[in-house]
Design a protein around this motif. Structure first.
Motif, PDB file in Angstrom:
ATOM      1  N   PHE B 238       7.066   0.145  -4.967  1.00  0.00           N
ATOM      2  CA  PHE B 238       6.373  -0.627  -5.998  1.00  0.00           C
ATOM      3  C   PHE B 238       5.586  -1.818  -5.434  1.00  0.00           C
ATOM      4  O   PHE B 238       5.273  -2.757  -6.170  1.00  0.00           O
ATOM      5  CB  PHE B 238       7.331  -1.101  -7.102  1.00  0.00           C
ATOM      6  CG  PHE B 238       7.977   0.028  -7.853  1.00  0.00           C
ATOM      7  CD1 PHE B 238       7.216   0.870  -8.650  1.00  0.00           C
ATOM      8  CD2 PHE B 238       9.338   0.275  -7.738  1.00  0.00           C
ATOM      9  CE1 PHE B 238       7.797   1.917  -9.325  1.00  0.00           C
ATOM     10  CE2 PHE B 238       9.938   1.328  -8.418  1.00  0.00           C
ATOM     11  CZ  PHE B 238       9.167   2.150  -9.214  1.00  0.00           C
ATOM     12  N   VAL B 269       1.602   6.060  -0.891  1.00  0.00           N
ATOM     13  CA  VAL B 269       1.200   5.627  -2.239  1.00  0.00           C
ATOM     14  C   VAL B 269       2.052   6.373  -3.259  1.00  0.00           C
ATOM     15  O   VAL B 269       2.584   5.789  -4.210  1.00  0.00           O
ATOM     16  CB  VAL B 269      -0.305   5.876  -2.484  1.00  0.00           C
ATOM     17  CG1 VAL B 269      -0.640   5.797  -3.968  1.00  0.00           C
ATOM     18  CG2 VAL B 269      -1.149   4.873  -1.695  1.00  0.00           C
ATOM     19  N   LEU B 270       2.219   7.676  -3.008  1.00  0.00           N
ATOM     20  CA  LEU B 270       3.022   8.506  -3.919  1.00  0.00           C
ATOM     21  C   LEU B 270       4.515   8.216  -3.782  1.00  0.00           C
ATOM     22  O   LEU B 270       5.191   7.912  -4.763  1.00  0.00           O
ATOM     23  CB  LEU B 270       2.741   9.985  -3.632  1.00  0.00           C
ATOM     24  CG  LEU B 270       3.617  11.004  -4.342  1.00  0.00           C
ATOM     25  CD1 LEU B 270       3.545  10.843  -5.854  1.00  0.00           C
ATOM     26  CD2 LEU B 270       3.201  12.416  -3.943  1.00  0.00           C
ATOM     27  N   LYS B 272       6.217   5.827  -2.476  1.00  0.00           N
ATOM     28  CA  LYS B 272       6.686   4.453  -2.726  1.00  0.00           C
ATOM     29  C   LYS B 272       6.107   3.857  -4.006  1.00  0.00           C
ATOM     30  O   LYS B 272       6.270   2.658  -4.246  1.00  0.00           O
ATOM     31  CB  LYS B 272       6.303   3.556  -1.544  1.00  0.00           C
ATOM     32  CG  LYS B 272       7.031   3.877  -0.242  1.00  0.00           C
ATOM     33  CD  LYS B 272       6.589   2.884   0.824  1.00  0.00           C
ATOM     34  CE  LYS B 272       7.364   3.052   2.113  1.00  0.00           C
ATOM     35  NZ  LYS B 272       6.890   2.075   3.138  1.00  0.00           N
ATOM     36  N   SER B 273       5.387   4.637  -4.772  1.00  0.00           N
ATOM     37  CA  SER B 273       4.774   4.125  -6.013  1.00  0.00           C
ATOM     38  C   SER B 273       3.972   2.856  -5.756  1.00  0.00           C
ATOM     39  O   SER B 273       4.101   1.855  -6.471  1.00  0.00           O
ATOM     40  CB  SER B 273       5.845   3.877  -7.091  1.00  0.00           C
ATOM     41  OG  SER B 273       6.469   5.093  -7.450  1.00  0.00           O
ATOM     42  N   LEU B 274       3.125   2.901  -4.715  1.00  0.00           N
ATOM     43  CA  LEU B 274       2.310   1.740  -4.362  1.00  0.00           C
ATOM     44  C   LEU B 274       1.131   1.586  -5.319  1.00  0.00           C
ATOM     45  O   LEU B 274       0.656   2.565  -5.893  1.00  0.00           O
ATOM     46  CB  LEU B 274       1.757   1.896  -2.939  1.00  0.00           C
ATOM     47  CG  LEU B 274       2.768   2.113  -1.820  1.00  0.00           C
ATOM     48  CD1 LEU B 274       2.046   2.276  -0.477  1.00  0.00           C
ATOM     49  CD2 LEU B 274       3.772   0.964  -1.759  1.00  0.00           C
ATOM     50  N   THR B 275       0.669   0.357  -5.448  1.00  0.00           N
ATOM     51  CA  THR B 275      -0.570   0.055  -6.163  1.00  0.00           C
ATOM     52  C   THR B 275      -1.578  -0.535  -5.191  1.00  0.00           C
ATOM     53  O   THR B 275      -1.330  -1.581  -4.594  1.00  0.00           O
ATOM     54  CB  THR B 275      -0.334  -0.974  -7.290  1.00  0.00           C
ATOM     55  OG1 THR B 275       0.600  -0.449  -8.208  1.00  0.00           O
ATOM     56  CG2 THR B 275      -1.641  -1.293  -8.019  1.00  0.00           C
ATOM     57  N   LEU B 276      -2.709   0.149  -5.035  1.00  0.00           N
ATOM     58  CA  LEU B 276      -3.842  -0.377  -4.267  1.00  0.00           C
ATOM     59  C   LEU B 276      -4.924  -0.707  -5.280  1.00  0.00           C
ATOM     60  O   LEU B 276      -5.349   0.168  -6.043  1.00  0.00           O
ATOM     61  CB  LEU B 276      -4.378   0.698  -3.324  1.00  0.00           C
ATOM     62  CG  LEU B 276      -3.774   0.831  -1.941  1.00  0.00           C
ATOM     63  CD1 LEU B 276      -4.135   2.190  -1.360  1.00  0.00           C
ATOM     64  CD2 LEU B 276      -4.300  -0.264  -1.038  1.00  0.00           C
ATOM     65  N   ARG B 277      -5.415  -1.941  -5.293  1.00  0.00           N
ATOM     66  CA  ARG B 277      -6.371  -2.316  -6.319  1.00  0.00           C
ATOM     67  C   ARG B 277      -7.428  -3.219  -5.715  1.00  0.00           C
ATOM     68  O   ARG B 277      -7.145  -4.352  -5.325  1.00  0.00           O
ATOM     69  CB  ARG B 277      -5.618  -3.024  -7.456  1.00  0.00           C
ATOM     70  CG  ARG B 277      -6.512  -3.667  -8.507  1.00  0.00           C
ATOM     71  CD  ARG B 277      -7.289  -2.615  -9.307  1.00  0.00           C
ATOM     72  NE  ARG B 277      -7.584  -3.115 -10.641  1.00  0.00           N
ATOM     73  CZ  ARG B 277      -8.642  -3.899 -10.948  1.00  0.00           C
ATOM     74  NH1 ARG B 277      -9.514  -4.243 -10.028  1.00  0.00           N
ATOM     75  NH2 ARG B 277      -8.813  -4.299 -12.201  1.00  0.00           N
TER      76      ARG B 277
END
Lengths: 340, 340
Positions: B238, B269-270, B272-277
């Motif tokens: 996250f 990204v998948l 670890k449920s990462l957010t790149l913004r």
């Protein structure tokens, strides 16, 4: 009970690249007995899903790998054959996570009772289950499609993709599906998608661009690979990319050859203010009641349709799963384990 | 007026890779006259910022490139020398976007009046201007640091990075800064960061891991390159990654050599449920009043400090800008254009 033994499929070896039948082993073991608070289940349906490829590898991921020799993991629908839990009676049909086997004991607290009169119980593994919820929560919470926007999804004839496109349309967006072959594309169009593009076409990227004249506002990523490369240049400013799967790279081994695409992706993340967001549906568990209500309503009213690809016989699960990773299924892949 | 002519620096050529002094040209032209609704400004301070490298290239980005022969773009602080706008009097100090020149006319509607008694007016280009707001809005809106979480930022002695770390600490997070060289790292620690790591150290990645024993929850991305590679494996489930700059790749030309890092990044990204913004600060314009209030308060109370690197003379802007892209500045780089 119809079987004297529990038949189960265990992980025999960790695949190197594509799984092969030798990575699985069919075993017969005694049927277990439920302890206090448990029930014994006869499994009717086993869900096969791409995430299971990850569980076959030892690499760290969001969930622990299946141990060598252990039963392959998976969502299941079963019938209660014996009960030591006050909430469950023999004959109840329940959703469980019992894996690739004909029988299992399960804690009553981990089960959800299904109503066979409300919907075919196999849908609890598909449109009314984890894949449907993945589509619903990822699209609405991360993708946030607005009326008139363009939503693109791959594997569009599958359980996640078909729901993504139809929910996008229900929310007023334009839906473009990507699928493999003419039959699947025809099915996707028949579901009401505004367009369907065959990723096997030699001019796939050009066709996708033509189908998205106003660019792409939401790309629901469940495949990666060549589809990503075709989608990426079409992304609009402020596009949202929920990432729930990367099936095209699950079988990859070792380094990926260059050029390095990351700097170009990061450049556009910056210059277009893109949002890339990975997710696993359980993060959004608090939305499940809304999902069941909305989805059941849309199915009942005919606004949302689904297709199942049912393969009979637990022994056929390995071959069916290998085919799933290559897109050979057509609709939600479910193994009919028995008619317990 | 102190000068008989407007001295200005125009884009003479589009750089191929690193900019060189030959890509800029100093010109002298007549000082323009304000039309109705305009003022004439004598520029005191010119801000130099990494985003200007993008404006020198013809490639599509979030803003139009500077035309060949046109004045280089940039934020400025100037004094009103003549006025045809009722809200502005001669002597007023204003923030404008007048570019690399000594004089400019500007529409009154595009100006913000500054109070020289509230803060040194050059800070309107730094901690109380676009860089400070980039840090504030990106960190709080996308990064959302929670108490006890770990926030990492590179270029931590610069105007964005130094504000990111200090705002993170004000919100109860642990702040780890990355900077180039012992002096900058000492400064970053002196600002109150919990740790500062020199990215020039041969064991940089190992040191960063040691400084982040609980992993990284927010990585404020403003550099890319090798820093990304060290940060990436440390990202927690996250984790949020506001992307506001990629200075390490701005001078790159052509393809990037392999291996292809994108599949590995997408995998995490998948999993670890990462957010790149990605973001450009103007998206968050509605937060500017809160920013001015909070930031001025933190500066007044000593909770947030800043450093300026002031270079005297417009003619030195090209060399200073080239150095900025290589990290040779120490603090917010500002050209003191004149004492008009």
């Amino acid at each position: 009970m119809s079987d004297a033994l529990n038949r189960r499929i265990v992980l025999a070896a960790r695949p190197n690249g594509k799984p092969t039948p030798d990575d699985f082993r069919l075993e017969e073991v005694p049927i277990p007995s439920p302890a206090e608070g448990q029930v014994l289940l006869g499994i009717r349906y086993l869900s096969l899903d791409p995430y299971m490829r990850g569980r076959m590898s030892a690499a760290r991921s969001y969930a622990k790998p299946v141990e060598l020799g252990a039963v392959m993991e998976g969502g299941t629908v079963g019938r209660v054959l014996a009960t030591r839990h006050p909430d469950f009676a023999v004959g109840d049909i329940v959703l469980s996570h019992s894996g690739w086997q004909t029988h299992a004991v399960a804690d009553g607290a981990a089960l959800r009772k299904l109503d066979p009169d409300a919907a075919p119980v196999s849908t609890a593994l598909g449109v009314l289950g984890m894949p449907g919820f993945t589509a619903y929560a990822g699209l609405l919470t991360i993708g946030k499609p607005k009326s008139g926007e363009t939503v693109v999804v791959a594997a569009a004839s599958g359980p996640v993709g078909s729901a993504v496109g139809q929910i996008a349309r229900i929310h007023g967006a334009r839906a473009v599906g990507i699928a493999g072959g003419a039959d699947k594309c025809a099915f996707v169009r028949d579901l009401g998608f505004d367009d369907a593009i065959d990723h096997r076409a030699p001019d796939f990227a050009a066709r996708l661009a033509t189908a998205c004249p106003n660019g792409i506002d939401v790309y629901f990523e469940n495949v990666g690979g060549a589809v990503w490369d075709a989608v990426f240049p079409l992304l609009n400013e402020f596009a949202r990319i929920p990432v729930c799967g990367l099936i095209a790279q699950y079988n990859a081994t070792g380094d990926f050859p260059g050029p390095d695409r990351l700097p170009v992706v990061m450049r556009d993340v910056l210059s277009k203010s893109l949002t890339l967001r990975g997710f696993i549906q359980r993060e959004f568990a608090d939305q499940r009641p809304a999902f069941y209500r909305d989805m059941a309503g849309w199915i009942a009213s005919g606004r949302l349709r689904y297709r199942e690809d049912i393969v009979r016989g637990l022994e056929n699960a390995p071959e069916a799963f290998i085919g799933l990773l290559e897109g050979r299924n057509f609709g939600k892949l479910v193994i009919e384990v028995s008619d317990n």
